[in-house]
Design a protein around this motif. Structure first.
Motif, short mmCIF file in Angstrom:
data_model
loop_
_atom_site.label_atom_id
_atom_site.label_comp_id
_atom_site.label_asym_id
_atom_site.label_seq_id
_atom_site.Cartn_x
_atom_site.Cartn_y
_atom_site.Cartn_z
N LEU A 127 0.95 -1.26 -0.12
CA LEU A 127 -0.02 0.01 0.03
C LEU A 127 0.76 1.06 -0.07
O LEU A 127 0.64 2.26 -0.68
CB LEU A 127 -0.84 0.04 1.18
N LEU A 128 1.65 1.28 0.81
CA LEU A 128 2.73 2.36 0.89
C LEU A 128 3.64 2.71 -0.67
O LEU A 128 3.62 3.84 -0.86
CB LEU A 128 3.69 2.25 1.90
N THR A 129 3.83 1.47 -1.00
CA THR A 129 4.81 1.75 -2.12
C THR A 129 3.79 2.22 -3.49
O THR A 129 4.22 2.96 -4.14
CB THR A 129 5.08 0.22 -2.66
N ALA A 130 2.36 1.61 -3.25
CA ALA A 130 1.46 2.21 -4.46
C ALA A 130 1.12 3.47 -4.29
O ALA A 130 1.09 4.05 -5.28
CB ALA A 130 0.13 1.27 -4.17
N GLY A 150 3.01 2.19 11.56
CA GLY A 150 4.00 2.94 10.90
C GLY A 150 3.76 2.84 9.29
O GLY A 150 3.52 3.97 8.89
N LEU A 151 3.58 1.78 8.76
CA LEU A 151 3.38 1.60 7.36
C LEU A 151 1.94 2.18 7.13
O LEU A 151 1.90 2.87 6.15
CB LEU A 151 3.40 0.02 6.96
N GLY A 152 0.96 1.99 7.79
CA GLY A 152 -0.28 2.08 7.63
C GLY A 152 -0.36 3.80 7.68
O GLY A 152 -1.05 4.82 6.97
N GLY A 153 0.16 4.24 8.74
CA GLY A 153 0.21 5.68 9.03
C GLY A 153 1.04 6.62 7.75
O GLY A 153 0.43 7.69 7.22
N ALA A 154 2.18 5.98 7.47
CA ALA A 154 2.92 6.60 6.58
C ALA A 154 2.14 6.64 5.01
O ALA A 154 2.15 7.84 4.37
CB ALA A 154 4.26 5.85 6.29
N ALA A 155 1.54 5.46 4.84
CA ALA A 155 0.76 5.60 3.52
C ALA A 155 -0.40 6.48 3.65
O ALA A 155 -0.81 7.15 2.67
CB ALA A 155 0.08 4.08 3.33
N LEU A 156 -1.07 6.70 4.68
CA LEU A 156 -2.11 7.26 4.93
C LEU A 156 -1.76 8.93 4.63
O LEU A 156 -2.27 9.75 4.22
CB LEU A 156 -3.09 7.45 5.97
N ALA A 157 -0.50 9.25 5.59
CA ALA A 157 -0.20 10.88 5.36
C ALA A 157 0.23 11.07 4.16
O ALA A 157 0.02 12.17 3.53
CB ALA A 157 0.95 10.66 6.42
N LEU A 158 1.03 10.16 3.37
CA LEU A 158 1.21 10.71 1.86
C LEU A 158 -0.13 10.71 1.26
O LEU A 158 -0.05 11.66 0.48
CB LEU A 158 2.19 9.67 1.63
N PHE A 159 -0.98 9.66 1.19
CA PHE A 159 -2.18 10.07 0.51
C PHE A 159 -3.15 10.95 0.82
O PHE A 159 -3.68 11.69 -0.35
CB PHE A 159 -2.93 8.73 0.99
#
Length: 274
Positions: free
Chosen positions: A175-178, A257-266
Motif C-alpha cells: 500500500l505504501l509503495t503504491a 507505521g506503514l499504515g500511517g505513512a501511507a495515509l499521511a502521504l495519501f
C-alpha cells in the motif's frame, strides 16, 4: 462511512477474478497438484506403501506456514497491487474521493485485504487436508487425524494469526509503495524484493543472536518478530527465547507505521487527474 467504503471495495475486488485466483487460489491449488503428482509417481513407480502415517495436522500447519514464504507472498502481492494501485492505474481516485474521506477509502481497502488474506490462509489449510486425504488414497498410505484437542486448536490459531500478520505487513508495504509510486509493478516488486532480502538476512542470523535476537534485529526485521510470536525462535531448552510482548510491540509499530505513512502521504496527494 467506513462500512460503505468496505462494501464498495469488497464488491469491486470480488469482480477482479484474475487477482483473486492468482493471488489467493493459485498457490493452494498448485501445492495440491504437486502433492497428488508425487503420490501418483510413488504408486506407479515405487510400488511401496509410504512409511508411517500421513498427518493431517502437520500438513495443514505446514501449508499455512507457507504463507510466510516468498513464493506465496509473490502471488498475494498480485492481488494486493490490484487492490491498492488499481485506482492509480485506471485513474478512478478522482471519482471516489468526493464521495468518501481518504481515511475511510484506504481503511476499506485494508479491511478487504485483511479478510482476503484470512480466506487465502483457510484455502491453504483446506489444501493441506486434501493433500493428505487424496494423496493417501492414491499411494495407499495411512492417515493420522488430528486429536482436535485444545492444544491443536491453539497451535492452529497461532499459525493462522502469525501468518496473517506476515501478510498484513507485506500488504501495508505494498500500500505504501503504491501511494508513493502510483504503479502496479512497483507495488509488487518493491515489497517482494524487500521481503526476500529480509528472509535472507534472517537466515544468516546464527548462534546466540538467533536464540535471543537483540532488540535491533526485532525492530529492523519484522518477520523475525513474527517468528518469535510464532514460537519458532526457541532457546536450547525449548523455552521462549525473548519476550513475546517485545516482539508483539515491534510488529504493531511496523503495522501502524506503514499504515500511517501511507495515509499521511495519501492525504497530501493531488488526485484530480487520478
Amino acid at each position: 462511512m467506513l462500512a460503505d467504503a468496505f462494501r464498495a471495495e469488497g464488491a469491486r475486488f470480488l469482480r477482479q477474478r484474475g487477482a483473486l485466483i492468482w493471488g489467493f487460489g493459485f498457490f493452494p491449488a498448485a501445492m495440491l497438484l504437486i502433492t497428488l503428482a508425487v503420490a501418483f509417481f510413488v504408486r506407479t513407480h515405487v510400488h511401496k506403501e509410504m512409511p508411517g502415517a500421513a498427518s493431517v495436522a502437520e500438513s495443514v500447519l505446514r501449508n499455512i506456514h507457507y504463507a510466510s514464504a516468498p513464493p506465496d507472498q509473490l502471488f498475494v502481492l498480485l492481488a494486493a497491487a490490484a487492490l491498492f494501485a488499481g485506482d492509480y492505474r485506471w485513474e478512478t481516485w478522482r471519482l471516489l474521493t468526493p464521495r468518501n474521506s481518504r481515511l475511510t477509502l484506504l481503511g476499506g481497502k485494508l479491511i478487504v485485504y485483511a479478510l482476503a488474506c484470512l480466506a487465502g490462509l483457510l484455502l491453504l489449510g483446506l489444501s493441506g487436508v486434501l493433500q493428505t486425504v487424496l494423496g493417501a488414497a492414491i499411494d495407499g498410505s495411512r492417515i493420522a487425524l488430528p486429536d482436535f484437542s485444545a492444544a491443536f486448536f491453539g497451535q492452529l490459531g497461532l499459525s493462522l494469526a502469525t501468518a496473517w500478520l506476515d501478510l498484513m505487513l507485506l500488504g501495508e508495504l505494498a500500500l505504501l509503495t503504491a501511494v508513493v509510486t502510483r504503479s502496479n509493478i512497483a507495488a509488487i516488486m518493491v515489497p517482494f524484493g524487500l521481503f526476500c532480502v529480509q528472509a535472507f538476512v534472517v537466515s544468516q542470523i546464527h548462534g546466540a543472536d538467533r536464540i535471543q535476537p537483540p532488540l535491533k534485529y526485532l525492530i529492523t526485521l519484522p518477520s523475525l518478530s513474527v517468528d518469535v510470536l510464532r514460537g519458532t525462535v526457541l532457546g536450547p531448552g525449548g523455552e521462549q527465547a525473548v519476550g513475546v510482548g517485545v516482539a508483539g510491540v515491534c510488529v504493531a509499530v511496523w503495522l501502524l507505521g506503514l499504515g500511517g505513512a501511507a495515509l499521511a502521504l495519501f492525504q497530501r496527494q493531488d488526485l484530480t487527474r487520478e
